[in-house]
Enzyme design. Structure first.
Site, PDB file in Angstrom:
ATOM      1  N   GLU A  38       0.826  -1.208   0.000  1.00  0.00           N
ATOM      2  CA  GLU A  38       0.000   0.000   0.000  1.00  0.00           C
ATOM      3  C   GLU A  38       0.858   1.254   0.000  1.00  0.00           C
ATOM      4  OE1 GLU A  38      -2.755  -2.944   2.227  1.00  0.00           O
ATOM      5  OE2 GLU A  38      -0.731  -2.224   2.663  1.00  0.00           O
ATOM      6  N   ASN A  39       0.289   2.331  -0.546  1.00  0.00           N
ATOM      7  CA  ASN A  39       0.755   3.712  -0.383  1.00  0.00           C
ATOM      8  C   ASN A  39      -0.438   4.525   0.115  1.00  0.00           C
ATOM      9  OD1 ASN A  39       3.072   4.330  -3.200  1.00  0.00           O
ATOM     10  ND2 ASN A  39       3.127   2.785  -1.602  1.00  0.00           N
TER      11      ASN A  39
END
Length: 230
Positions: A64-65
Protein backbone atom coordinates in the site's frame (compact mmCIF):
# COMPACT_ATOMS: atom_id res chain seq x y z
CA UNK A 1 6.01 0.22 16.84
CA UNK A 2 6.98 2.01 13.63
CA UNK A 3 10.55 2.11 12.43
CA UNK A 4 12.58 5.17 11.45
CA UNK A 5 11.11 7.26 8.66
CA UNK A 6 12.99 8.67 5.70
CA UNK A 7 11.93 11.21 3.09
CA UNK A 8 12.41 10.88 -0.67
CA UNK A 9 11.52 12.94 -3.75
CA UNK A 10 10.75 10.35 -6.40
CA UNK A 11 8.26 11.60 -8.93
CA UNK A 12 7.98 14.37 -11.50
CA UNK A 13 5.38 14.82 -14.23
CA UNK A 14 5.49 17.22 -17.16
CA UNK A 15 1.76 17.74 -16.74
CA UNK A 16 2.48 19.27 -13.32
CA UNK A 17 5.01 21.70 -14.82
CA UNK A 18 7.93 20.12 -13.02
CA UNK A 19 6.33 19.74 -9.59
CA UNK A 20 7.93 17.04 -7.46
CA UNK A 21 6.17 14.96 -4.81
CA UNK A 22 7.88 13.98 -1.61
CA UNK A 23 7.02 10.86 0.33
CA UNK A 24 7.84 9.45 3.76
CA UNK A 25 9.08 5.87 3.69
CA UNK A 26 8.22 3.87 6.82
CA UNK A 27 8.63 0.36 8.16
CA UNK A 28 5.45 -0.21 10.20
CA UNK A 29 5.00 -2.61 13.14
CA UNK A 30 8.72 -2.80 13.87
CA UNK A 31 11.51 -0.87 15.57
CA UNK A 32 14.13 -1.80 12.96
CA UNK A 33 14.82 -0.60 9.44
CA UNK A 34 14.13 -3.05 6.63
CA UNK A 35 11.61 -4.98 8.74
CA UNK A 36 7.87 -4.89 9.38
CA UNK A 37 5.38 -3.68 6.77
CA UNK A 38 6.66 -1.18 4.21
CA UNK A 39 4.67 1.96 3.43
CA UNK A 40 5.06 5.16 1.41
CA UNK A 41 3.06 8.20 2.59
CA UNK A 42 2.60 11.23 0.31
CA UNK A 43 1.83 14.06 2.73
CA UNK A 44 1.26 16.75 0.06
CA UNK A 45 -0.15 15.04 -3.05
CA UNK A 46 -2.19 17.96 -4.40
CA UNK A 47 -2.49 17.74 -8.17
CA UNK A 48 -2.25 13.96 -8.34
CA UNK A 49 -5.33 12.29 -9.77
CA UNK A 50 -6.52 8.76 -9.02
CA UNK A 51 -4.65 7.25 -11.97
CA UNK A 52 -1.38 8.87 -10.88
CA UNK A 53 -1.79 7.68 -7.28
CA UNK A 54 -2.48 4.18 -8.54
CA UNK A 55 0.56 4.30 -10.83
CA UNK A 56 2.83 5.48 -8.02
CA UNK A 57 1.65 2.69 -5.74
CA UNK A 58 2.12 0.08 -8.43
CA UNK A 59 5.60 1.44 -9.19
CA UNK A 60 6.60 1.25 -5.51
CA UNK A 61 5.67 -2.47 -5.48
CA UNK A 62 4.67 -2.12 -1.82
CA UNK A 63 1.35 -3.52 -0.65
CA UNK A 64 0.00 0.00 0.00
CA UNK A 65 0.75 3.71 -0.38
CA UNK A 66 -1.26 6.50 1.25
CA UNK A 67 -2.02 10.03 0.05
CA UNK A 68 -2.99 12.67 2.61
CA UNK A 69 -5.35 15.51 1.65
CA UNK A 70 -7.07 18.27 3.64
CA UNK A 71 -10.13 17.17 5.58
CA UNK A 72 -13.43 17.13 3.73
CA UNK A 73 -15.66 16.47 6.77
CA UNK A 74 -15.93 18.70 9.86
CA UNK A 75 -15.38 15.78 12.26
CA UNK A 76 -12.08 14.71 10.65
CA UNK A 77 -8.58 16.17 10.43
CA UNK A 78 -7.26 14.60 7.21
CA UNK A 79 -8.62 12.80 4.16
CA UNK A 80 -6.44 9.73 3.66
CA UNK A 81 -6.67 7.66 0.48
CA UNK A 82 -5.15 4.17 0.56
CA UNK A 83 -4.04 2.40 -2.59
CA UNK A 84 -2.88 -1.17 -3.09
CA UNK A 85 -0.93 -2.19 -6.19
CA UNK A 86 -4.21 -2.90 -7.99
CA UNK A 87 -6.93 -0.61 -6.57
CA UNK A 88 -7.94 1.97 -3.99
CA UNK A 89 -9.12 0.35 -0.78
CA UNK A 90 -11.44 1.85 1.86
CA UNK A 91 -9.43 0.67 4.85
CA UNK A 92 -6.21 -1.08 5.86
CA UNK A 93 -4.54 -1.23 9.24
CA UNK A 94 -0.82 -0.67 8.77
CA UNK A 95 -1.28 2.21 6.26
CA UNK A 96 -3.55 4.00 8.74
CA UNK A 97 -1.14 3.64 11.66
CA UNK A 98 1.85 4.40 9.44
CA UNK A 99 0.25 7.57 8.10
CA UNK A 100 -0.09 8.91 11.64
CA UNK A 101 3.63 8.36 12.21
CA UNK A 102 4.45 10.01 8.88
CA UNK A 103 2.42 13.10 9.80
CA UNK A 104 4.18 13.25 13.16
CA UNK A 105 7.52 12.97 11.34
CA UNK A 106 6.68 15.90 9.03
CA UNK A 107 5.34 18.03 11.88
CA UNK A 108 1.74 18.08 10.64
CA UNK A 109 0.76 16.32 13.87
CA UNK A 110 2.20 18.39 16.69
CA UNK A 111 3.87 16.71 19.70
CA UNK A 112 1.36 16.10 22.44
CA UNK A 113 -1.65 15.84 20.12
CA UNK A 114 -3.88 13.35 21.91
CA UNK A 115 -6.16 12.33 19.05
CA UNK A 116 -6.58 12.73 15.32
CA UNK A 117 -9.31 11.45 13.03
CA UNK A 118 -8.72 10.28 9.47
CA UNK A 119 -11.44 10.28 6.86
CA UNK A 120 -10.90 6.94 5.14
CA UNK A 121 -13.01 5.34 2.43
CA UNK A 122 -14.61 3.22 5.16
CA UNK A 123 -15.51 6.32 7.18
CA UNK A 124 -14.05 8.44 10.02
CA UNK A 125 -11.34 6.54 11.91
CA UNK A 126 -10.05 7.99 15.21
CA UNK A 127 -6.47 7.42 16.38
CA UNK A 128 -5.37 8.03 19.96
CA UNK A 129 -1.71 9.08 20.11
CA UNK A 130 1.01 8.55 22.72
CA UNK A 131 4.18 10.66 22.66
CA UNK A 132 7.60 10.25 24.23
CA UNK A 133 10.33 12.91 24.20
CA UNK A 134 8.46 14.87 21.55
CA UNK A 135 8.10 11.90 19.19
CA UNK A 136 5.07 9.76 18.44
CA UNK A 137 5.56 6.47 20.29
CA UNK A 138 2.28 4.61 19.83
CA UNK A 139 -1.03 4.99 18.01
CA UNK A 140 -4.30 3.31 18.95
CA UNK A 141 -6.76 2.96 16.08
CA UNK A 142 -10.50 2.63 16.68
CA UNK A 143 -12.02 0.64 13.83
CA UNK A 144 -15.68 0.40 13.01
CA UNK A 145 -17.86 -1.86 15.12
CA UNK A 146 -17.60 -5.38 13.71
CA UNK A 147 -20.30 -7.06 11.70
CA UNK A 148 -20.29 -10.81 11.25
CA UNK A 149 -20.77 -12.90 8.13
CA UNK A 150 -20.65 -16.52 7.06
CA UNK A 151 -19.13 -19.28 9.16
CA UNK A 152 -17.34 -22.57 8.43
CA UNK A 153 -18.29 -25.45 10.69
CA UNK A 154 -16.27 -28.26 9.08
CA UNK A 155 -13.42 -28.29 11.60
CA UNK A 156 -11.50 -31.08 9.88
CA UNK A 157 -11.45 -29.33 6.50
CA UNK A 158 -10.61 -26.00 8.10
CA UNK A 159 -7.77 -27.54 10.12
CA UNK A 160 -6.31 -29.15 6.99
CA UNK A 161 -6.47 -25.85 5.14
CA UNK A 162 -4.49 -24.00 7.82
CA UNK A 163 -2.10 -26.81 8.71
CA UNK A 164 -3.19 -27.71 12.25
CA UNK A 165 -4.80 -30.75 13.87
CA UNK A 166 -8.62 -30.62 14.07
CA UNK A 167 -8.64 -30.59 17.87
CA UNK A 168 -6.86 -27.24 17.80
CA UNK A 169 -9.70 -25.48 15.94
CA UNK A 170 -11.45 -23.98 18.95
CA UNK A 171 -15.10 -25.11 19.12
CA UNK A 172 -15.97 -22.37 21.64
CA UNK A 173 -16.19 -19.65 18.97
CA UNK A 174 -17.08 -19.78 15.27
CA UNK A 175 -14.60 -19.45 12.42
CA UNK A 176 -16.27 -16.56 10.68
CA UNK A 177 -16.09 -13.57 8.32
CA UNK A 178 -15.73 -10.33 10.27
CA UNK A 179 -15.93 -6.79 8.87
CA UNK A 180 -14.62 -3.71 10.72
CA UNK A 181 -13.56 -1.57 7.78
CA UNK A 182 -12.40 -4.49 5.65
CA UNK A 183 -13.39 -8.15 5.78
CA UNK A 184 -11.20 -11.01 6.98
CA UNK A 185 -11.88 -14.60 7.96
CA UNK A 186 -11.14 -15.04 11.67
CA UNK A 187 -10.22 -18.48 13.04
CA UNK A 188 -9.95 -19.13 16.81
CA UNK A 189 -7.40 -21.79 17.78
CA UNK A 190 -7.09 -23.49 21.14
CA UNK A 191 -3.41 -22.77 21.84
CA UNK A 192 -0.71 -20.25 21.07
CA UNK A 193 1.45 -23.10 19.80
CA UNK A 194 -1.20 -23.93 17.19
CA UNK A 195 -1.22 -20.28 16.05
CA UNK A 196 2.58 -20.32 15.69
CA UNK A 197 2.47 -23.59 13.73
CA UNK A 198 -0.34 -22.71 11.32
CA UNK A 199 0.63 -22.86 7.62
CA UNK A 200 -1.89 -22.09 4.88
CA UNK A 201 -2.52 -24.53 2.07
CA UNK A 202 -3.82 -22.05 -0.52
CA UNK A 203 -5.52 -24.68 -2.70
CA UNK A 204 -7.36 -26.18 0.28
CA UNK A 205 -8.33 -22.71 1.56
CA UNK A 206 -9.74 -21.76 -1.85
CA UNK A 207 -11.71 -25.00 -2.03
CA UNK A 208 -13.01 -24.51 1.52
CA UNK A 209 -14.19 -20.98 0.80
CA UNK A 210 -15.78 -22.03 -2.48
CA UNK A 211 -17.73 -24.82 -0.77
CA UNK A 212 -18.99 -22.38 1.87
CA UNK A 213 -19.86 -19.68 -0.67
CA UNK A 214 -17.29 -17.29 0.81
CA UNK A 215 -15.26 -14.85 -1.25
CA UNK A 216 -11.49 -15.39 -1.08
CA UNK A 217 -10.34 -13.61 2.09
CA UNK A 218 -7.27 -13.05 4.15
CA UNK A 219 -7.22 -15.27 7.24
CA UNK A 220 -6.35 -14.33 10.80
CA UNK A 221 -5.79 -17.08 13.35
CA UNK A 222 -5.66 -16.30 17.08
CA UNK A 223 -5.81 -17.87 20.51
CA UNK A 224 -7.02 -16.56 23.84
CA UNK A 225 -4.55 -18.79 25.68
CA UNK A 226 -2.52 -16.60 28.00
CA UNK A 227 1.26 -16.55 28.00
CA UNK A 228 4.13 -14.79 29.72
CA UNK A 229 3.72 -11.79 27.40
CA UNK A 230 -0.02 -11.46 27.98
Amino acid sequence: FTGPASEREPFRRAADQGRSYRYVHLDVFTDRRMAGNQLLVYADPGGLDTDAMQALTRESNYSENTFVFPAEQPTTDYRVRIFTRTAETPFAGHPTIGTAFALAHTGALKPGTARTTFQLGAGPTPLDLEWKDGKLAFAWMTQQKPTFGKTITDRAALAAAIGVEPQFVDPAAPAQEVYSGSTFFIVPLATRKAVDGAVLDRAKVDALFAAAGIQRRGIYVFSTERGSDS
